[in-house]
Design a protein around this motif. Structure first.
Motif, short mmCIF file in Angstrom:
data_model
loop_
_atom_site.label_atom_id
_atom_site.label_comp_id
_atom_site.label_asym_id
_atom_site.label_seq_id
_atom_site.Cartn_x
_atom_site.Cartn_y
_atom_site.Cartn_z
N ASP A 164 10.95 41.99 9.41
CA ASP A 164 10.37 42.99 10.03
C ASP A 164 10.28 44.41 9.24
N MET A 165 11.51 44.57 8.67
CA MET A 165 11.52 45.92 7.73
C MET A 165 10.80 45.77 6.48
N GLY A 166 10.32 44.49 6.36
CA GLY A 166 9.68 44.55 5.01
C GLY A 166 10.16 43.80 3.92
N PHE A 167 11.28 43.36 4.09
CA PHE A 167 12.19 42.95 2.84
C PHE A 167 11.97 41.53 2.37
N ILE A 168 10.77 40.82 2.92
CA ILE A 168 10.48 39.39 2.59
C ILE A 168 10.48 39.47 1.07
N GLU A 169 9.62 40.18 0.01
CA GLU A 169 9.60 39.84 -1.16
C GLU A 169 11.01 40.05 -1.93
N ASP A 170 11.75 41.02 -1.40
CA ASP A 170 13.13 41.23 -2.07
C ASP A 170 13.89 39.93 -1.85
N VAL A 171 13.83 39.48 -0.59
CA VAL A 171 14.67 38.47 -0.20
C VAL A 171 14.32 37.20 -0.88
N GLU A 172 13.03 36.96 -1.06
CA GLU A 172 12.55 35.86 -2.05
C GLU A 172 13.15 35.88 -3.38
N PHE A 173 12.73 37.03 -3.75
CA PHE A 173 13.27 37.30 -5.17
C PHE A 173 14.66 36.82 -5.44
N ILE A 174 15.60 37.45 -4.62
CA ILE A 174 16.93 37.21 -4.61
C ILE A 174 17.23 35.81 -4.53
N THR A 184 22.55 27.44 2.09
CA THR A 184 22.02 28.87 2.47
C THR A 184 22.05 28.50 4.04
N MET A 185 22.37 29.70 4.55
CA MET A 185 22.43 29.91 6.23
C MET A 185 21.50 31.02 6.68
N LEU A 186 20.85 30.95 7.49
CA LEU A 186 20.01 31.89 7.99
C LEU A 186 20.34 32.05 9.69
N PHE A 187 20.56 33.39 9.87
CA PHE A 187 20.77 33.67 11.43
C PHE A 187 19.93 34.85 11.73
N SER A 188 19.39 34.41 12.95
CA SER A 188 18.39 35.58 13.46
C SER A 188 18.38 35.29 15.02
N ALA A 189 18.01 36.16 15.48
CA ALA A 189 17.99 36.30 17.14
C ALA A 189 16.78 35.60 17.61
N THR A 190 15.53 35.85 16.73
CA THR A 190 14.39 34.87 16.88
C THR A 190 13.90 34.17 15.83
N VAL A 191 13.24 33.16 15.99
CA VAL A 191 12.70 32.27 14.71
C VAL A 191 10.96 32.15 14.80
N PRO A 192 10.43 33.58 14.27
CA PRO A 192 9.15 33.61 14.31
C PRO A 192 8.46 32.58 13.27
N ASP A 193 7.37 32.29 13.06
CA ASP A 193 6.56 31.68 11.75
C ASP A 193 7.32 31.97 10.57
N ALA A 194 7.24 33.09 10.67
CA ALA A 194 7.42 33.60 9.09
C ALA A 194 9.02 33.09 8.84
N ILE A 195 10.01 33.16 9.66
CA ILE A 195 11.11 32.62 9.30
C ILE A 195 11.20 31.22 9.12
N ALA A 199 12.44 29.50 5.85
CA ALA A 199 13.76 28.35 5.84
C ALA A 199 13.07 27.10 5.22
N ARG A 200 11.78 26.60 5.51
CA ARG A 200 11.33 25.61 4.78
C ARG A 200 11.40 25.62 3.37
N LYS A 201 10.81 26.83 2.80
CA LYS A 201 10.96 27.05 1.31
C LYS A 201 12.54 26.99 0.67
N TYR A 202 13.31 27.59 1.50
CA TYR A 202 14.46 27.75 0.64
C TYR A 202 15.87 27.13 1.48
N LEU A 203 15.70 26.50 2.47
CA LEU A 203 16.90 25.73 2.78
C LEU A 203 16.59 24.40 2.83
#
Ligand code: ADP
Ligand code: MG
Length: 382
Positions: A164-174, A184-195, A199-203
Motif C-alpha cells: 500500500d505504501m508503494g514499496f513493491i519495487e524496493d521489496v522485489e529489488f531486495i 521466506t516468510m510473509l505476514f499480512s493482515a490481508t492477502v490481496p492479489d498483489a500479495i 508470494a508466488r514469485k518469491y516463496l
C-alpha cells in the motif's frame, strides 16, 4: 517423575532454554494461535504466508524461530526483516532483541531518518538480524554497506501495508539480492492479489497459515459510536473523554492538518495531548511516543500511517475522530486497544452523511456498534 507439558506450550515446540527463558521474562506464558501454527513450521524449514490481524502476536511468530535458526557463532547477517514504517522496524527490533537476549543475538534496525554512519557502524559491529524499512535497506545494499550473502531467513512483515505504501519495487529489488537458498516468510493482515502474486514469485511451496475470522475480532473491545456534526466534534469529544475517564487514548484523524488542529484544540482545553504524524522527524516522533508510553501525555493524536502497527500497551480508548476510509483501517485502528487480551473501548464519531459507510462496515465485520447519545455539559458536570 513425569513432567506435564501443555499441548500448546512454547516448551512443547522444542525451543532452546535461552529462548524459553526470554519468553518467560517477557511474560509470554503460552503461545498465541498464530504462534502455535507458525513456529513449528518455520523451524521445520517451510516458507510461510501468515495471515492474522494486528495484535495477534505475529512478531514473535517469526522472531522466535529466527533466533532459533541463527548460527550464533557467525556475526554475519543471517536474517532480514522488512517492515513498512520506522516505528514498526524499531518495535520489531526491540521484540527480537528481547527474545534473543539470553542467546546474545545482535539485532540492528535500519530505517530512514537516521544517519547512515550510525547504521553503518552498527552493521560493522556485527549484525545477525537486520530489521529495516525497504527504502533504507535498498540504499544500504546499493552503497555496499549491507551484505546479504549469508541471509537464510527473510521476513516481510505487514506485507499488505508495504505494498500500500508503494514499496513493491524496493521489496522485489531486495528479494532479488538475497540468496535463493533461504526461507521466506510473509505476514499480512490481508492477502490481496498483489500479495499472492508476490508470494508466488518469491516463496517456495509456502504453507498458508491463517487465523480464522472469528478469532480476528477482538472480543474484549467495546465498540461504540456517537452521531455528531462537524462543528460539534471537538466539544463533543472533550465531553466523551471526560465521561469515559479516558486515560491512555489514541485519537485518529484523517489528515496531518486535522491531527495538529485537534491536538492544539485539546491542549487548549487542558488535556495532555500530543500529535504524531509524518511531518515530525524521527527524533520528534520517538520523543512523542516515549512520553505517551510513559504516561507523561495521556492522548496521542495520530494519522493512520504514523500509528501503523504501533504496539503501545494498555491503551484504554481508541477514538476515530474521523471515520476511517475503509473497514481494514478501522480494524487496524481499533487493534491498538484490547491488546494481548486486555479490555478496551473503541469510539467512533460519525457524521450524518457517513451512516451508510458505518452500516457497510458493520456488515463486513459482523458487528454492531453500540449507539450512544453525545453527553451534554450537564452529564459531564455531574
Ligand atoms: P502483531 O504483529 O500481530 O500486530 P505483536 O507481535 O505486535 O502483534 O503482538 C501484540 C502484543 O502481544 C505485543 O505487546 C506482544 O508483546 C504481545 N504478545 C505476543 N505474543 C504473546 C504471547 N504469546 N503472550 C503474551 N503476550 C504476547
Ligand atoms: Mg506486527
Amino acid at each position: 517423575e513425569e513432567e506435564t507439558v501443555k499441548l500448546e506450550s512454547f516448551k512443547s515446540m522444542g525451543l532452546t532454554s535461552p529462548v524459553l527463558k526470554a519468553l518467560e521474562d517477557m511474560g509470554f506464558e503460552e503461545p498465541s494461535p498464530i504462534q502455535v501454527k507458525t513456529i513449528p513450521l518455520i523451524l521445520q524449514g517451510h516458507d510461510i504466508i501468515g495471515q492474522a490481524q494486528t495484535g495477534t502476536g505475529k512478531t514473535a511468530a517469526f522472531g522466535v524461530p529466527i533466533v532459533e535458526l541463527l548460527d550464533h557463532r557467525s556475526k554475519k547477517v543471517q536474517a532480514l526483516v522488512m517492515a513498512p514504517t520506522r516505528e514498526l522496524a524499531i518495535q520489531v527490533s526491540e521484540e527480537i532483541t528481547k527474545i534473543g537476549r539470553h542467546a546474545g543475538v545482535k539485532v540492528v534496525p535500519i530505517y530512514g531518518g537516521q544517519s547512515y554512519d550510525r547504521q553503518i557502524r552498527a552493521l560493522e559491529h556485527g549484525a545477525q538480524v537486520v530489521i529495516g524499512t525497504p527504502g533504507r535497506v535498498m540504499d544500504h545494499i546499493r552503497r555496499g554497506t549491507l551484505k546479504l550473502d549469508n541471509v537464510k531467513v527473510v521476513v516481510l512483515d505487514e506485507a499488505d501495508e508495504m505494498l500500500d505504501m508503494g514499496f513493491i519495487e524496493d521489496v522485489e529489488f531486495i528479494l532479488q539480492n538475497v540468496p535463493t537458498e533461504r526461507q521466506t516468510m510473509l505476514f499480512s493482515a490481508t492477502v490481496p492479489d498483489a500479495i499472492s502474486r508476490l508470494a508466488r514469485k518469491y516463496l517456495r511451496h509456502p504453507e498458508h497459515v491463517s487465523i480464522s475470522p472469528e478469532r480476528l475480532t477482538v472480543p474484549k473491545i467495546e465498540q461504540v459510536y456517537y452521531e455528531v456534526r462537524e462543528h460539534e466534534k471537538l466539544d463533543g469529544l472533550s465531553r466523551i473523554l471526560d465521561m469515559e475517564g479516558a486515560e491512555r487514548t489514541i485519537i485518529f484523524c484523517r489528515t496531518k492538518k486535522r491531527v495538529d488542529e485537534l491536538a492544539e484544540g485539546l491542549q487548549a482545553r487542558g488535556y495532555s495531548a500530543e500529535a504524531i504524524h509524518g511531518d515530525l522527524n524521527q527524533v520528534q516522533r520517538n520523543r512523542v511516543l516515549k512520553r505517551f508510553k510513559e504516561g507523561v501525555s495521556e492522548i496521542l493524536v495520530a494519522t493512520d500511517v504514523a500509528a501503523r502497527g504501533l504496539d503501545i500497551d494498555n491503551v484504554t480508548h481508541v477514538i476515530n475522530y474521523d471515520l476511517s476510509q475503509d473497514t481494514e483501517t478501522y480494524v487496524h485502528r481499533i487493534g491498538r486497544t484490547g491488546r494481548a487480551g486486555k479490555s478496551g473501548t473503541a469510539i467512533t464519531l460519525v457524521l450524518p452523511k457517513e451512516f451508510r459507510q458505518l452500516r457497510q462496515m458493520e456488515k463486513l465485520l459482523h458487528v454492531r456498534l453500540q449507539r450512544r447519545p453525545l453527553p451534554t455539559q450537564e452529564d459531564v458536570a455531574e
